[in-house]
Design an enzyme around this catalytic site. Structure first.
Site, PDB file in Angstrom:
ATOM      1  N   ASP A   1       1.434  10.376   3.696  1.00  0.00           N
ATOM      2  CA  ASP A   1       2.064  11.230   4.488  1.00  0.00           C
ATOM      3  C   ASP A   1       0.783  11.978   5.017  1.00  0.00           C
ATOM      4  O   ASP A   1       0.812  13.287   4.487  1.00  0.00           O
ATOM      5  CB  ASP A   1       3.052  11.955   3.680  1.00  0.00           C
ATOM      6  CG  ASP A   1       4.342  12.570   4.519  1.00  0.00           C
ATOM      7  OD1 ASP A   1       4.089  12.165   5.593  1.00  0.00           O
ATOM      8  OD2 ASP A   1       5.068  13.484   3.905  1.00  0.00           O
TER       9      ASP A   1
ATOM     10  N   TYR B   1      -7.281   2.246   5.975  1.00  0.00           N
ATOM     11  CA  TYR B   1      -6.188   1.087   5.635  1.00  0.00           C
ATOM     12  C   TYR B   1      -6.269  -0.228   6.745  1.00  0.00           C
ATOM     13  O   TYR B   1      -5.670  -1.201   6.538  1.00  0.00           O
ATOM     14  CB  TYR B   1      -4.891   1.494   5.139  1.00  0.00           C
ATOM     15  CG  TYR B   1      -4.373   2.571   6.184  1.00  0.00           C
ATOM     16  CD1 TYR B   1      -3.988   2.108   7.364  1.00  0.00           C
ATOM     17  CD2 TYR B   1      -4.020   3.883   5.620  1.00  0.00           C
ATOM     18  CE1 TYR B   1      -3.438   3.064   8.472  1.00  0.00           C
ATOM     19  CE2 TYR B   1      -3.141   4.589   6.428  1.00  0.00           C
ATOM     20  CZ  TYR B   1      -3.141   4.600   7.908  1.00  0.00           C
ATOM     21  OH  TYR B   1      -2.430   5.113   8.591  1.00  0.00           O
TER      22      TYR B   1
ATOM     23  N   GLU C   1       0.780  -1.231   0.067  1.00  0.00           N
ATOM     24  CA  GLU C   1      -0.013   0.116  -0.205  1.00  0.00           C
ATOM     25  C   GLU C   1       0.674   1.126   0.061  1.00  0.00           C
ATOM     26  O   GLU C   1       1.884   1.166   0.574  1.00  0.00           O
ATOM     27  CB  GLU C   1      -0.936  -0.042   1.250  1.00  0.00           C
ATOM     28  CG  GLU C   1      -1.496  -1.302   1.791  1.00  0.00           C
ATOM     29  CD  GLU C   1      -2.249  -1.358   2.817  1.00  0.00           C
ATOM     30  OE1 GLU C   1      -2.580  -0.211   3.589  1.00  0.00           O
ATOM     31  OE2 GLU C   1      -2.626  -2.319   3.341  1.00  0.00           O
TER      32      GLU C   1
ATOM     33  N   CYS D   1      31.121  15.767  28.131  1.00  0.00           N
ATOM     34  CA  CYS D   1      31.585  16.682  29.354  1.00  0.00           C
ATOM     35  C   CYS D   1      31.824  15.751  30.459  1.00  0.00           C
ATOM     36  O   CYS D   1      30.801  15.201  30.949  1.00  0.00           O
ATOM     37  CB  CYS D   1      30.486  17.600  29.406  1.00  0.00           C
ATOM     38  SG  CYS D   1      30.456  18.414  30.955  1.00  0.00           S
TER      39      CYS D   1
ATOM     40  N   CYS E   1      30.261  24.457  30.445  1.00  0.00           N
ATOM     41  CA  CYS E   1      30.518  24.378  32.115  1.00  0.00           C
ATOM     42  C   CYS E   1      32.043  24.513  32.201  1.00  0.00           C
ATOM     43  O   CYS E   1      32.794  24.503  33.127  1.00  0.00           O
ATOM     44  CB  CYS E   1      30.212  23.235  32.852  1.00  0.00           C
ATOM     45  SG  CYS E   1      30.931  21.588  32.585  1.00  0.00           S
TER      46      CYS E   1
ATOM     47  N   LYS F   1       2.467   4.490   1.154  1.00  0.00           N
ATOM     48  CA  LYS F   1       2.116   5.054   2.389  1.00  0.00           C
ATOM     49  C   LYS F   1       2.020   6.629   2.583  1.00  0.00           C
ATOM     50  O   LYS F   1       2.769   7.296   1.952  1.00  0.00           O
ATOM     51  CB  LYS F   1       3.653   4.914   3.353  1.00  0.00           C
ATOM     52  CG  LYS F   1       3.979   5.203   4.593  1.00  0.00           C
ATOM     53  CD  LYS F   1       5.139   4.901   5.241  1.00  0.00           C
ATOM     54  CE  LYS F   1       5.061   5.052   6.889  1.00  0.00           C
ATOM     55  NZ  LYS F   1       5.059   6.453   7.173  1.00  0.00           N
TER      56      LYS F   1
HETATM   57  S1  IVH Z   1      -0.629   0.597   8.873  1.00  0.00           S
HETATM   58  C1  IVH Z   1      -0.154  -1.639  12.644  1.00  0.00           C
HETATM   59  N1  IVH Z   1      -0.735   1.449   6.382  1.00  0.00           N
HETATM   60  O1  IVH Z   1       2.414   5.234   8.849  1.00  0.00           O
HETATM   61  C2  IVH Z   1      -0.059  -1.045  11.429  1.00  0.00           C
HETATM   62  N2  IVH Z   1      -0.093   2.988   8.075  1.00  0.00           N
HETATM   63  O2  IVH Z   1       4.666   4.303  10.797  1.00  0.00           O
HETATM   64  C3  IVH Z   1      -0.183   0.500  11.455  1.00  0.00           C
HETATM   65  N3  IVH Z   1       0.756   5.158   7.247  1.00  0.00           N
HETATM   66  O3  IVH Z   1       1.203   5.859  11.996  1.00  0.00           O
HETATM   67  C4  IVH Z   1      -0.036   1.250  10.286  1.00  0.00           C
HETATM   68  N4  IVH Z   1      -0.093   4.871   5.235  1.00  0.00           N
HETATM   69  O4  IVH Z   1       0.171   7.127  10.261  1.00  0.00           O
HETATM   70  C5  IVH Z   1      -0.660   1.894   7.530  1.00  0.00           C
HETATM   71  N5  IVH Z   1      -1.055   2.353   4.002  1.00  0.00           N
HETATM   72  C6  IVH Z   1      -0.789   2.533   5.515  1.00  0.00           C
HETATM   73  C7  IVH Z   1      -0.222   3.623   5.703  1.00  0.00           C
HETATM   74  C8  IVH Z   1       0.248   3.944   7.025  1.00  0.00           C
HETATM   75  C9  IVH Z   1       0.645   5.798   6.008  1.00  0.00           C
HETATM   76  C10 IVH Z   1       1.243   5.888   8.386  1.00  0.00           C
HETATM   77  C11 IVH Z   1       0.412   5.901   9.724  1.00  0.00           C
HETATM   78  C12 IVH Z   1       1.191   5.108  10.599  1.00  0.00           C
HETATM   79  C13 IVH Z   1       2.627   5.056  10.194  1.00  0.00           C
HETATM   80  C14 IVH Z   1       3.237   4.097  10.568  1.00  0.00           C
END
Ligand code: IVH
Length: 692
Positions: free
Chosen positions: A125, A232, A121, A432, A417, A123
């Site tokens: 942002d 998702y 999927e 330090c 310091c 990711k």
């Molecule tokens: S799954 C246990 N799917 O990425 C699985 N996360 O680093 C939980 N995110 O906090 C997340 N796209 O904000 C999942 N297709 C996707 C995502 C996704 C973006 C973000 C989400 C999560 C972070 C994890």
């Protein structure tokens, strides 16, 4: 549309029901299918008609009314919502090799040689949200927060048209749908343009704009901003009606949630790689920002077997896009002194936009790094930013080096310091030697002590710590708990009660001082993991603190073992290595720390740690040893399973062992168990004890 003047209550009720359904259908056509069947004007007419009926019959306003998608009461602060199932994060990898390692690890854990299907999927942002439905009706929404407790953004989420407020028949009674809230690039640019014209806040990137728009106490503001979502994953569900991530997406679609069209199942590493390249090529032209691809084991059954590490699932990983880079100048090199005395060089940069974010500082890590890259003040350098990590300097463009430039000389005394700053032979970091007499270390320790994952004392922000430290009001953690009595000393005939009179300080008043004391008093009782974390032991973050709390159960147990220098016991904990164990033992044996801990415990009660999940398991608190070859699962999975049910896993049999789990071809350990009279379990018996 009917004449509202003569409308009966019966008619109004029917009209409102029709309008709620019809407007939801329009929203879906517009936002999910990109295929609206009404013009904007027609759509607005429907909404005005709905509002007019509601104005005349306010008692008939429906819970899923389209008018609720705008605005709601302004509160002074977000309420907190505890996630019944934590909202986790994902581990990151940056290369195809690392993805292959991840896949290998999954296969090894599951003890299979076949390839496992993964859902890939994009990711997104943005910011994650959790939307809770009861009997199919949207009842509450939350941000991720720290993963355990989030903020109540119910009213804000309601303003996002793509989020269905009412789900069709047949959905689980309790259902939490989770996903990402984001702002489309075009909406982000439009918002910034509008804001610029009105001299309002300009957002650095769509993610910040989405965050700023969602976390608005006044949901009317959220309603004005165009936010979007992709769904998702799920949180709590009363009845899981799907067996794979793929089936879950089908369900989400049926229920009316937006699903990213680029999600797809991959059946081989080659497919994973091609898909990654494909998405990277699409990236710039997508209408929203993404920063990588997420892979999730498709089968839920396998996901459950794989389980979780402290904060991340074993069954998923984020494959991030390569970092973004830009060229800029180093204006200065500064030395920061941290909580543990580490001298960290920081480059002040000519501010520059790197992949959508303004960057004005970069870490230089340590002196070796400066020397190795020969980084100098005045140099033109390539800055790199990846996700949330601190920007770094990749290299120097020496062609642009000023003629009079000189190599950077790292200081050998602490700039804060004046104490000697020394570098141990096998360490990269210069520290330090001033300890807590160094104001920088003392201040940073205090900041850490009150920070969110430690004592979390609202009202003691960085600025307040700096001020109170400078005026000698707070010097070490215990001072926090005597603040109130020092502020208002008991009347004493001999000593004149000269208190701190905090309320007379600039920026303070009776109310704010009272609030601060209330916040402090709330923390006179603290959980074990927070207390351990707050001590600021080198290398011990919140995940390790939790491990220690789970393992030792009480602070006394931990402290006694550490004073007895039981390093071997520490290293036996999965996740604690030799170097970390050494730091922990040393921390507890340092005289100053012993005094600080003793002082603190006069004022603070540290709770014992009870792991709710495992407290009544037959393995809870027991020591288990595995031997021989198991049939159903690899050793790693068996070990993780035992730990999940509260057991400690040891490598050899002794009189402290409670159970020995015996697989095929077990050798000396089984024999030793028999000799010592330790209970022996077959693999099947062990499985029985862990099937709940
Ligand atoms: S799954 C246990 N799917 O990425 C699985 N996360 O680093 C939980 N995110 O906090 C997340 N796209 O904000 C999942 N297709 C996707 C995502 C996704 C973006 C973000 C989400 C999560 C972070 C994890």
């Amino acid at each position: 549309m009917k004449n509202i003047e003569n409308m009966t209550s019966e008619e109004a009720k029917a009209e409102l029901a029709y309008l709620a359904a019809e407007i939801a259908r329009c929203d879906q056509a517009y936002y999910q299918k990109d295929d609206p069947y009404l013009t904007d004007a027609e759509y607005d007419d429907l909404k005005h008609y709905n509002n007019a009926i509601e104005a005349k019959f306010p008692e008939l306003i429906r819970a899923d009314s389209p008018s609720k998608r705008v605005g709601a009461v302004v509160q002074s602060q977000f309420k907190k919502i505890e996630h019944r199932f934590p909202m986790l994060s994902l581990g990151d990898v940056f290369s195809m090799e690392a993805v292959a390692d991840f896949v290998m690890g999954v296969k090894r854990f599951l003890n299979t040689s076949e390839f496992i299907a993964f859902m890939a999927e994009p990711k997104i942002d943005g910011l994650s949200f959790s939307a809770r439905y009861e009997q199919g009706r949207f009842v509450s929404g939350a941000t991720r927060g720290d993963g355990v407790v989030g903020e109540d953004i119910t009213e804000n989420l309601k303003t996002i048209r793509q989020l269905p407020l009412q789900l069709p028949e047949g959905v689980p009674e309790v259902l939490e749908v989770r996903g990402e809230v984001y702002m489309a690039k075009s909406d982000f640019f439009a918002l910034n343009e509008r804001n610029a014209a009105q001299k309002k806040k300009i957002f650095a990137n769509p993610r910040n704009a989405a965050a700023g728009s969602l976390r608005q106490l006044d949901a009317n503001v959220t309603a004005e901003r165009k936010l979007s979502i992709w769904a998702y994953t799920w949180g709590e569900v009363s009845e899981r009606q799907w067996h794979s991530q793929e089936e879950f997406f089908q369900k989400l679609q049926e229920w009316g949630f937006p699903i990213n069209p680029l999600n797809r199942v991959c059946y081989s590493l080659a497919e994973i790689e091609n898909n990654f390249k494909h998405i990277m090529e699409l990236r710039a032209d997508l209408p929203y920002d993404i920063d990588g691809v997420v892979y999730k084991v498709n089968s839920i059954e396998l996901q459950e077997r794989l389980g979780f590490l402290t904060r991340t699932p074993r069954w998923a990983i984020a494959h991030k896009f390569p970092a973004e880079q830009a060229l800029t100048r180093i204006n200065n090199i500064r030395i920061q002194v941290g909580r543990t005395g580490a001298l960290t060089p920081v480059a002040d940069l000519e501010p520059i936009n790197v992949g959508g974010v303004m960057v004005s500082h970069a870490t230089l890590h340590n002196e070796d790094e400066i020397q190795r890259k020969d980084i100098r003040i005045g140099d033109m350098v390539i800055v790199q930013r990846a996700g949330d990590v601190i920007p770094q300097i990749v290299g120097v463009n020496k062609a642009h080096r000023p003629q009079n430039s000189e190599p950077y000389v790292f200081p050998s005394v602490c700039p804060e310091c004046g104490a000697h700053a020394i570098k141990e032979e096998d360490e990269a970091i210069r520290r330090c030697t001033g300890g807590l007499t160094c104001p920088a270390q003392a201040k940073e320790s205090l900041k850490h002590f009150v920070s969110k994952e430690a004592f979390d004392i609202v009202g003691l922000g960085d600025k307040v710590i700096e001020d109170f430290f400078a005026d000698g009001i707070l010097r070490e953690p215990v001072d926090i708990f005597t603040l109130e009595t020092r502020n208002r000393p008991a009347m004493d005939l001999f000593a004149q009660g000269n208190g701190l009179e905090l309320e007379k300080r600039e920026g303070w008043g009776t109310l704010s001082v009272r609030k601060l004391f209330a916040a402090i008093n709330e923390r006179r009782k603290i959980s074990l993991p927070r207390f351990i974390y707050a001590l600021g032991i080198r290398q011990v973050g919140s995940a390790t603190s939790l491990l220690l709390a789970k393992h030792y159960g009480s602070f006394d147990n931990l402290q006694n073992d550490m004073l007895a220098r039981e390093t071997a016991k520490l290293v036996a904990i999965d996740g604690i290595g030799g170097a970390m164990a050494k730091d922990i033992v040393e921390f507890f044996n340092e005289e100053h720390n012993q005094r600080a801990i003793a002082d603190l415990r006069k004022y603070v009660q540290v709770d014992e740690f009870v792991d709710e999940d495992i407290k009544d398991s037959p393995l809870s608190g027991k020591t288990v040893v595995f031997t021989g070859t198991l049939e159903k699962m690899a050793r790693a999975e068996a070990k993780a399973l035992a730990q999940k049910f509260g057991a400690k896993v040891a490598g050899s049999v002794s009189s402290h062992t409670d159970f020995v789990v015996v697989g095929a071809d077990a050798g000396s350990k089984a024999k030793k168990a028999a000799e010592l009279g330790v209970a022996v379990l077959s693999e099947a018996e062990f499985m029985d004890m862990t099937s709940r």
